[in-house]
Motif scaffolding. Structure first.
Motif, PDB file in Angstrom:
ATOM      1  N   GLY A 228       6.476  -2.020   8.429  1.00 47.15           N
ATOM      2  CA  GLY A 228       5.319  -2.842   9.368  1.00 47.15           C
ATOM      3  C   GLY A 228       5.658  -2.825  10.770  1.00 47.15           C
ATOM      4  N   CYS A 229       7.001  -2.911  11.059  1.00 51.11           N
ATOM      5  CA  CYS A 229       7.321  -3.009  12.617  1.00 51.11           C
ATOM      6  C   CYS A 229       6.917  -1.561  13.110  1.00 51.11           C
TER       7      CYS A 229
ATOM      8  N   ALA B 221       5.609  -8.914   6.469  1.00 50.35           N
ATOM      9  CA  ALA B 221       7.032  -9.141   6.610  1.00 50.35           C
ATOM     10  C   ALA B 221       7.697  -8.438   7.902  1.00 50.35           C
ATOM     11  N   ALA B 222       6.781  -7.991   8.803  1.00 49.76           N
ATOM     12  CA  ALA B 222       7.220  -7.106   9.999  1.00 49.76           C
ATOM     13  C   ALA B 222       8.014  -7.768  10.912  1.00 49.76           C
ATOM     14  N   PRO B 223       9.019  -7.489  11.169  1.00 48.49           N
ATOM     15  CA  PRO B 223      10.009  -7.875  12.311  1.00 48.49           C
ATOM     16  C   PRO B 223       9.323  -7.330  13.577  1.00 48.49           C
TER      17      PRO B 223
ATOM     18  N   ARG C  26       6.977   3.488   5.147  1.00 46.33           N
ATOM     19  CA  ARG C  26       8.237   2.860   4.147  1.00 46.33           C
ATOM     20  C   ARG C  26       8.998   2.084   5.022  1.00 46.33           C
ATOM     21  N   GLY C  27       9.296   1.060   4.392  1.00 46.83           N
ATOM     22  CA  GLY C  27      10.264  -0.017   4.967  1.00 46.83           C
ATOM     23  C   GLY C  27      11.764   0.405   4.873  1.00 46.83           C
ATOM     24  N   THR C  28      12.795  -0.653   5.079  1.00 49.48           N
ATOM     25  CA  THR C  28      14.079  -0.194   5.036  1.00 49.48           C
ATOM     26  C   THR C  28      14.415  -0.140   3.453  1.00 49.48           C
TER      27      THR C  28
END
Length: 254
Positions: free
Chosen positions: A99-100, A127-129, A19-21
């Motif tokens: 993604g990070c 869209a990963a940092p 999961r993302g932020t």
């Protein structure tokens, strides 16, 4: 925080999805905790590699979490699903912070000892940092090669963090919104959080929306509000689904 999916087409493919932020203090602090780097010892690398402390904290949460149904951690849950599956392929996937962290989780899972035949692992991010420094990027690239797929919206700020955030100071092209002085100061302040750390994205990105045809035309004024609104639109899950010609969700979760 993560789930595992199985492809039922007979291909023996699995996806570990991170999961993302979300709008939580913990997630936001992890996103911004890039001033300190720490060793990533769970990667399987025989040489030291470094990631941000925030990424390490998020990674630890994901791999240490327990499922509600079986009280198993991520490795145990995946091992159970792979039992009896010949030559499985496992893709570790995530959007944004997910993604990070997917990059880190993919290395961690590949470094494990699997009782069944060793799965083939791949990592797919959207869209990963960045997670770490040059050492991390080089090692991930060496481990996955063409099985490392990184997709970015060319006008999404988040993938620029923390390797090249100042690039966004020249956005957005006509019809806008152009970055105001206040926006440039804000971007510079956020970029400064990394201190002297030089973060590097792994591999080569597949860039979408390079012509800026996908945008929110209601957010084109030269103002902080419209710029940040366009940033949110360009980073949204639904925008990435559109850019990838995937079915767009009709409602939450986004």
């Amino acid at each position: 925080m993560a789930y595992i999916a199985k492809n039922n087409d007979g291909s023996n493919q699995f996806a570990v999805v991170v999961r993302g932020t979300i709008a939580s203090v913990t997630d936001i602090l992890e996103d911004l905790d890039v001033g300190t780097v720490v060793p990533f010892t769970a990667s399987g690398s025989t040489s030291p590699i470094s990631v941000s402390k925030g990424a390490m904290d998020a990674f630890t949460q994901v791999v240490d979490m327990r499922s509600l149904s079986a009280s198993s951690n991520l490795v145990q849950a995946l091992a159970g699903l792979l039992t009896g599956i010949p030559q499985p392929t496992v893709y570790v996937i995530g959007h944004s912070l997910g993604g990070c962290i997917a990059n880190m989780v993919a290395l961690y899972l590949k470094a494990q000892t699997w009782q069944q035949s060793q799965p083939q692992f791949g990592v797919v991010t959207f869209a990963a940092p960045t997670a770490g420094l040059q050492s991390f990027a080089d090692y991930l690239t060496s481990q996955f090669g063409s099985m490392n797929q990184r997709y970015v919206n060319a006008y999404d700020v988040v993938p620029l963090a923390w390797a090249d955030l100042p690039t966004a100071e020249s956005w957005y092209p006509d019809p806008g919104p152009a970055a105001t002085l206040e926006v440039k100061v804000l971007l510079g302040s956020i970029a400064a959080l990394r201190g002297n750390n030089v973060y590097v994205q792994p591999g080569t990105a597949v860039s979408k929306n390079t012509d800026y045809m996908v945008r929110d035309d209601n957010l084109v004024k030269a103002s902080v509000e419209d710029f940040l609104g366009q940033v949110a639109f360009q980073h949204a899950n639904s925008t990435y689904l559109r850019l990838l010609d995937a079915p767009v969700l009709s409602g939450p979760p986004w």
